[in-house]
Structure formats: C-alpha cells, structure tokens
Design a protein around this motif. Structure first.
Motif, PDB file in Angstrom:
ATOM      1  N   VAL A 131       0.847  -1.203   0.000  1.00 40.06           N
ATOM      2  CA  VAL A 131       0.000   0.000   0.000  1.00 40.06           C
ATOM      3  C   VAL A 131       0.881   1.251   0.000  1.00 40.06           C
ATOM      4  CG1 VAL A 131      -1.682   1.314   1.369  1.00 40.06           C
ATOM      5  CG2 VAL A 131      -1.844  -1.193   1.249  1.00 40.06           C
ATOM      6  N   SER A 132       0.495   2.243  -0.793  1.00 41.97           N
ATOM      7  CA  SER A 132       1.172   3.536  -0.730  1.00 41.97           C
ATOM      8  C   SER A 132       0.165   4.579  -0.266  1.00 41.97           C
ATOM      9  CB  SER A 132       1.766   3.913  -2.089  1.00 41.97           C
ATOM     10  OG  SER A 132       0.744   4.117  -3.028  1.00 41.97           O
ATOM     11  N   PRO A 134      -0.473   7.821  -1.917  1.00 39.26           N
ATOM     12  CA  PRO A 134      -1.285   8.451  -2.977  1.00 39.26           C
ATOM     13  C   PRO A 134      -2.474   7.531  -3.284  1.00 39.26           C
ATOM     14  CG  PRO A 134       1.028   8.287  -3.639  1.00 39.26           C
ATOM     15  CD  PRO A 134       0.858   7.449  -2.406  1.00 39.26           C
ATOM     16  N   THR A 137      -3.918   4.736  -6.816  1.00 38.19           N
ATOM     17  CA  THR A 137      -2.899   4.201  -7.733  1.00 38.19           C
ATOM     18  C   THR A 137      -2.992   2.692  -7.841  1.00 38.19           C
ATOM     19  OG1 THR A 137      -1.377   4.203  -5.869  1.00 38.19           O
ATOM     20  CG2 THR A 137      -1.215   6.061  -7.393  1.00 38.19           C
ATOM     21  N   ASP A 171      -7.238   7.665 -12.112  1.00 41.28           N
ATOM     22  CA  ASP A 171      -6.774   6.292 -12.311  1.00 41.28           C
ATOM     23  C   ASP A 171      -7.937   5.296 -12.258  1.00 41.28           C
ATOM     24  OD1 ASP A 171      -4.141   6.937 -12.721  1.00 41.28           O
ATOM     25  OD2 ASP A 171      -3.411   6.252 -10.767  1.00 41.28           O
TER      26      ASP A 171
ATOM     27  N   SER B  61      -1.363   7.210 -17.599  1.00 40.93           N
ATOM     28  CA  SER B  61      -1.229   6.694 -16.239  1.00 40.93           C
ATOM     29  C   SER B  61      -1.563   5.204 -16.214  1.00 40.93           C
ATOM     30  CB  SER B  61      -2.149   7.465 -15.295  1.00 40.93           C
ATOM     31  OG  SER B  61      -1.939   7.058 -13.966  1.00 40.93           O
ATOM     32  N   MET B  62      -2.607   4.831 -16.949  1.00 42.04           N
ATOM     33  CA  MET B  62      -3.000   3.416 -17.017  1.00 42.04           C
ATOM     34  C   MET B  62      -1.915   2.580 -17.683  1.00 42.04           C
ATOM     35  SD  MET B  62      -4.253   0.663 -18.629  1.00 42.04           S
ATOM     36  CE  MET B  62      -4.507   1.246 -20.286  1.00 42.04           C
ATOM     37  N   ASN B  92       2.885  10.252 -11.422  1.00 42.41           N
ATOM     38  CA  ASN B  92       2.619   9.681 -10.092  1.00 42.41           C
ATOM     39  C   ASN B  92       2.913   8.189 -10.071  1.00 42.41           C
ATOM     40  OD1 ASN B  92       1.699   9.903  -7.405  1.00 42.41           O
ATOM     41  ND2 ASN B  92      -0.350   9.226  -7.985  1.00 42.41           N
ATOM     42  N   GLN B  93       2.480   7.482 -11.107  1.00 42.88           N
ATOM     43  CA  GLN B  93       2.725   6.040 -11.153  1.00 42.88           C
ATOM     44  C   GLN B  93       4.223   5.739 -11.246  1.00 42.88           C
ATOM     45  OE1 GLN B  93       0.866   3.382 -10.744  1.00 42.88           O
ATOM     46  NE2 GLN B  93      -1.166   4.291 -10.656  1.00 42.88           N
ATOM     47  N   SER B  96       5.861   7.725  -7.648  1.00 40.32           N
ATOM     48  CA  SER B  96       5.362   7.279  -6.335  1.00 40.32           C
ATOM     49  C   SER B  96       5.292   5.760  -6.241  1.00 40.32           C
ATOM     50  CB  SER B  96       3.954   7.834  -6.079  1.00 40.32           C
ATOM     51  OG  SER B  96       3.958   9.234  -6.090  1.00 40.32           O
ATOM     52  N   GLU B  97       5.145   5.102  -7.375  1.00 40.93           N
ATOM     53  CA  GLU B  97       4.945   3.650  -7.331  1.00 40.93           C
ATOM     54  C   GLU B  97       6.129   2.870  -7.906  1.00 40.93           C
ATOM     55  OE1 GLU B  97       2.489   2.490  -5.655  1.00 40.93           O
ATOM     56  OE2 GLU B  97       1.318   4.311  -5.419  1.00 40.93           O
ATOM     57  N   ARG B 104      10.220   0.450  -0.626  1.00 45.59           N
ATOM     58  CA  ARG B 104       9.238   0.466   0.459  1.00 45.59           C
ATOM     59  C   ARG B 104       8.852  -0.936   0.917  1.00 45.59           C
ATOM     60  NH1 ARG B 104       4.478   2.516  -3.380  1.00 45.59           N
ATOM     61  NH2 ARG B 104       3.127   0.703  -3.416  1.00 45.59           N
TER      62      ARG B 104
END
Lengths: 363, 327
Positions: A131-132, A134, A137, A171, B61-62, B92-93, B96-97, B104
């Motif tokens: 899990v993040s 933002p 996502t 998203d 994004s997708m 963001n993807q 952040s991901e 993380r």
C-alpha cells in the motif's frame, strides 16, 4: 454440532446455509473482525501513550472487509488494498504480529521494514500489493496483475480496494475502462464511509452511489450493506466467480461507517455532528454481526468468552513482541533502492559506510 | 554486421527480446496493427498477437500503472509513451509507485519494466512534441534513465533495460530515428547500463552529452579541431546510473568540462553533471564547468525560425567550446 475426523465442525445453521458456509466459517469470520478491532483499538492506545506516532484505522469497515475477502483464495488471488484494509489483510493471511510490527515500524516489519507509515501493509508472498499513500494508484496495479494472469493463462482474480474518496481519482476511470474492455478477472471494491477525511459524500460524489458509475463502463455495480457480513460475502463470491470464469469485472460498493477520525492526526468532531457520529455507531458492524450469530445460535456465551481470552492474548503477544523488536539500522537505509548495487549513488557523509557504495539486497 | 537506423535497431531489439522471453509484452497507444506512430513496434503485433502487443486507450497513467501490476505478476512489460511530452499524467505512477515499490518493501516487490518514449526537438513538434523530460526522472532514486545515441547502443541498451529488474525510462531522440545509421551485429549482444562511451578522444576540453547532442557535439568537435582545439566527447548513454569514472577520468585529463543538453538549462540534468565535476574534479579544472543548453522558456516554439533559436546546433556548441577553451 457435527465434527469430522479432522476435528472440523461442519455444522450448518440456517444462517450459514443461506450463504453456502458452515458455522465454523462464520465463527472464523467473526473472530477475524474481533481480532481486527482489538488490534486497531490497541494501536490507538499505543498512539495516545506516545509509543506510535501515527494510526490509520479500519474501525467500522471490518464487516465489509471480512465478507468481501472471504471468497478469495489466499496467496493465489491478489489484493491491492488501502490503508484501512486491516481486516482484509488479516483475512488474507497477515498476522497480528505482522500488523503490530508495522505499527511500531520495526526492522522486522514484513510490509516495509519500518520504512512506511503504519497501515501500509504489503506482502509479495501473500499477494498483498504494498500500500502507498497516494490514493487509487493501486487500481492500476490490480488491473495489470489481472492482465498478466490472463496472459499467463492463470485464473487468479485481482481485487483493488479503496474508499469512495479515492474513487474520484482519474486512475479509477482509466483502470475500470481498460479492465472492462478486456473483461479482465478484476474486482473493484469501494468501501464508502461517507467521508474523504472531512469532506462529506455529497461534496465529493455527483451521484449517491459510486456503484452507479459502473454502468458507464458496462460492468455490474453492486451495492451492499457493510454491516451485513453475509451479504458482503455473497456479493464477493458472485464477483469472484464471475471474474474467474471470464465474465469480467465487477464494482462492489460497500456502505460502511468510519468509527474513528480519519487518522490519529484528525479530530472528526470538528466537522461531524454528534447526531452523525451516533448514526455511525449504530452502524458498527461488530455488534450487528455478533447479534446475528447469537440469534442464529452459532455464537454462544462460552465461545465468546474463549474467543475474548484468545484475542486478548494474541494482541498482548503481538504488542509485546513488536515493541521489543529492534529498529532498523541506519546502515541498511540505502539498501533496496535498486536490485543491484550498480545503480546506487554514493552514500551521504553521515552514512555509517560513507565512501562506499550501498549494498544490493542480501544474496 | 548490418547497417540499421536507430528505429530499426530498437525494433530489432524489441522483437528479439520478445522471441527470447515470453514474459516480455508491449503496451501503448497505436503499438498494435499500426506499429506505433514512429513504427518502433511495426510487425510485432503480426508476430506476437493480441496477448503480447496491446493497444491501449489514451491513458498514460494506465499504461504505466498497469505495466507495474503486470511486472509484479511475472511479466516484463515494455510500455510505450507515444511522446515523452505526454508522460506527465503517468508521473505519479512512475515516481510514487514504480520507483518506490522495491524500497518500500525491502526488496519484496520489484518492477522490471521499461518505459520507452520518443523525446527531443528539431522536428517541428512545437511545445508538446519536442520536450526533453529526463531531468524529472533522473532526480528519482529507484529509476534508471537511458538515452542511446547510436543504433548499436539503442539495441544493446534496450536489451539490457528489458532484462533489468528495475524500472527503466528509455528515451529515444525522435530526430535520430531515421537520420542516424550505424552497424549493428547480427548476433546477440547487450550494452550494460551505467557505462559511458568516449566517442572521440581529445586532450583539451571534455564535452559531455547524450542523445542527439552527442552527434551535434561530434560535429562541433570537428569544427573546432581545425582551430587547434582538441575535444573529447563523452556519451553518457546511461544518465542514471551514471558512469562517474569515465566522466571524471576524462575531465581530470582535459581540465575543462562543457555539458551539452537540449532541455532547459535551469535545473537540467547537465546541472548535476556540472556539480559532480566541480565537487570531485576541482583540483584538475582550469576553466569553469560550463553548460550549453536550451533556453529557459516553457517549451520549444513551432515556427521554424523560433525552433532554430531554441535548438542547440553544432555551431552553438562549437562557440561554447571556443569560449571554454580560451581559459
């Protein structure tokens, strides 16, 4: 009571039979809700005692989470949960110790080794996508996982879970559209607790029900009462069967309540009336599920007492264990930036091994 | 050896990796029957079919987020963003991901994914078909950023990127797609990430560049060679990880460093190169570490006179070399 050779109770009350479950299933679900609530409450105590800087809570969501997670195959199907998914993660195989290690952010925290805030669970082994913060996502990760399952010829189902606040993100539109185009084995669960931190649903949603948006993607939108665990179970089971058999995605909206503030840094009395909060408490899934099981004769005084004892000792053990675990060593903080050491930049001068490149993951 | 254009080398690299590894899939806008707007994926759909060459909606994004998910579930997706200018909805993807999943989760999750995107100007692409976006991503630990300048490298670096277990942004200068040709071996080879190449040996000035600026820099070096200025051209190839040894070795030899990049000057990737050189080769310098880069306007104008004004050229780089060499 019907006990089989392996000691399993296969007794089936009319209530259990109505969902195709056994009484043992119902008790296991109830136990998961109780455990989740007990861990969650302990997290708040630890926070108020100054032992954990942050709590984000799933209280009020437990009934929906246990019912919707139950039909999934643990460790085979995939979930991409969010920061209120404490019960979902317990139902998907995480333990009380796992959750407490995350709460104390210790080195042995299986989710992140103390790198993330509490509540940001994850486990590759258990197919729980990390899990993040933002929001939303994770829908795209779940859709991509479903796409990969399809390409590999596997029948795993992939579930993204989020709140109604998150459901407004772009998203979600992009993910649902793509999943629907390809009829992927995907389920989107929206846990609608009526608030995006302080903003009430009528100020964040142009429609009353998020589920009504499903028709825009040509997929079924199902609304369930999050206090009705078995209704959630049935909705989840139907969606899983549909996804696994090639029928495509389903959007399930569970109406839940948020019993706590958004997080330990929020004071919800500032924006919620006493009346509203009282209504929320009246929709606490725990006492509702409990009464349902007692009325059905599945839950007895004796069972309640033994469960309470068991859960108390599990929470004590998890708290004591996690609190006693060591923090992560700063010398490890450069690890896992890349899979190999060649990508790493030099360490900062205050790093214990300054001057050397960071190590890659342990071989 | 076969002579290939840059785009042919990329296509060869993609199709050969897809033949070698059934987990490699391609996703993006128009990548299927059309073969991509620049034809980088031409023929892949016919060979590998719907399951492995996936036309997506117009949803950057997708494209990236779904590729992350597919990577978590055992595939090696190669996502195409049609123009680097359109990568921002996926920021963001990516940041952040994709960049953070490994960190993380203490290495529990990995995202072996490549994002290919044509970048760069000088093609009448105006504000939204000309951008250089590398600096946004080289800033982010967890990402790798690669920019090839030759067909040989394009194929070899793409193969390494696909086989890499971390997310790689692979930026291809669109003006080089068909204008640059070079020899490419017929057999299998890779070019490792994190190794720069010295394209021209020299003793007086180090010119650091990547992508199209390598070609411009080599021309500029020839222009000033007749004036007695001996330029060494370092092609970084991989912006992150960065080959510090080759960079610093060259500057320690020449004592002068000029960084050429097409992106806006302020806060661009070349600023980091300049800072590293200033910090780590200070004692060897006998001139200011300098940058020649795009002007600080929001993006490249369309009109050809204005576009020429924005774009670097061999002549502009040669001027900057002369100024630095004069120290």
């Amino acid at each position: 009571m019907t006990v089989t050779g392996d000691g399993r109770n296969t007794a089936t009350s009319p209530l259990a039979a109505s969902a195709g479950l056994t009484d043992d299933d119902l008790l296991a679900m109830y136990r998961t809700v109780l455990l989740s609530r007990a861990i969650d409450e302990r997290m708040w105590v630890l926070n108020r005692a100054g032992k954990a800087p942050f709590v984000i809570s799933g209280q009020g969501h437990e009934g929906a989470q246990v019912g919707l997670a139950w039909p999934l195959r643990r460790g085979y199907d995939w979930i991409a949960p969010f920061y209120r998914s404490i019960t979902t993660c317990l139902a998907f195989g995480m333990t009380a110790r796992d959750l407490m290690l995350a709460q104390f952010a210790k080195a042995s925290d299986v989710s992140s080794g103390g790198r993330q805030m509490p509540g940001h669970y994850g486990s590759m082994e258990r197919h729980i996508v990390s899990v993040s913060s933002p929001v939303a996502t994770q829908i795209l990760h779940a859709v991509g996982i479903a796409l990969a399952s399809r390409i590999k010829g596997e029948d795993a189902v992939s579930v993204a879970i989020m709140g109604e606040g998150s459901s407004n993100q772009g998203d979600v539109h992009e993910g649902l559209n793509f999943a629907a185009i390809h009829r992927l084995p995907f389920i989107l669960v929206i846990e609608n607790n009526g608030y995006a931190i302080s903003v009430p649903a009528e100020k964040e949603l142009s429609v009353k029900d998020v589920a009504s948006r499903a028709s825009g993607y040509g997929v079924p939108g199902v609304i369930v009462d999050g206090t009705d665990v078995l209704a959630c179970y049935r909705a989840g089971r139907d969606a899983v069967e549909r996804a696994r058999s090639g029928g495509g995605p389903t959007l399930i909206e569970a109406k839940v309540t948020r019993l706590t503030a958004h997080s330990s840094d929020d004071q919800q009395t500032k924006y919620r009336s006493e009346d509203d909060l009282a209504q929320g408490r009246a929709h606490d899934p725990l006492p509702i599920f409990r009464e349902q099981l007692r009325d059905a004769g599945v839950l007895t005084d004796e069972l309640e007492a033994s469960m309470a004892d068991e859960i108390r000792s599990i929470v004590e053990d998890a708290t004591t264990f996690a609190e006693g675990e060591p923090d992560a060593e700063p010398s490890t903080a450069l690890d896992h930036v890349y899979g190999d050491a060649t990508g790493a930049e030099p360490a900062p001068p205050w790093h214990p091994s300054a001057g050397a490149r960071s190590e890659g993951p342990a071989a | 050896m076969t002579t290939r254009t840059l785009i042919e080398a990329i296509r060869d690299g993609l199709s050969e990796e897809m033949r070698r590894d059934p987990t490699v899939v391609v996703m993006g806008e128009d990548v299927g029957k059309k073969g991509g707007v620049f034809l980088a994926t031409d023929g892949l759909w016919a060979e590998f079919g719907d399951n492995r060459v996936i036309d997506t909606p117009l949803t950057e994004s997708m494209i990236v987020g779904t590729s992350i998910g597919a990577a978590l579930n055992g595939l090696r997706p190669v996502a195409e963003i049609q123009f680097a200018d359109f990568i921002h909805p996926a920021f963001n993807q990516i940041v952040s991901e994709a960049a953070r999943l490994r960190y993380r989760t203490q290495g529990g999750f990995a995202v072996p994914m490549v994002i290919r995107a044509p970048y760069g100007g000088g093609v009448h692409g105006a504000l939204y078909h000309s951008q250089s976006v590398e600096a946004f991503f080289t800033h982010v630990p967890g990402l790798k950023v690669v920019v090839p300048s030759t067909p040989y490298d394009a194929k070899g670096l793409l193969r390494s990127s696909i086989r890499d277990d971390d997310p790689v942004l692979f930026f291809e200068h669109k003006r080089m797609y068909r204008s640059v040709r070079g020899d490419v071996p017929d057999g299998e080879y890779t070019v490792p990430l994190g190794r720069a190449a010295i394209r021209r040996q020299g003793r007086q000035v180090t010119l650091v560049a990547y992508g199209l600026m390598v070609a411009f820099g080599l021309e500029a070096a020839e222009q000033v060679a007749g004036e007695g200025i001996d330029v060494e051209v370092v092609d970084l190839r991989s912006l992150r990880p960065l080959d510090r040894e080759t960079l610093l070795g060259s500057v320690r030899k020449t004592g002068k460093c000029l960084v050429a990049y097409e992106d806006n000057r302020f806060g661009g990737y070349g600023a980091e190169i300049a800072a590293i050189v200033a910090e780590e080769a200070f004692d060897f310098l006998d001139g200011p570490v300098s940058r020649i880069a795009g002007p600080d306007v929001p993006a490249m104008p369309y009109n050809h006179v204005l576009e020429d004004w924005f774009m670097l050229s061999p002549a502009k780089i040669a001027d900057a070399i002369r100024r630095l060499a004069a120290y």
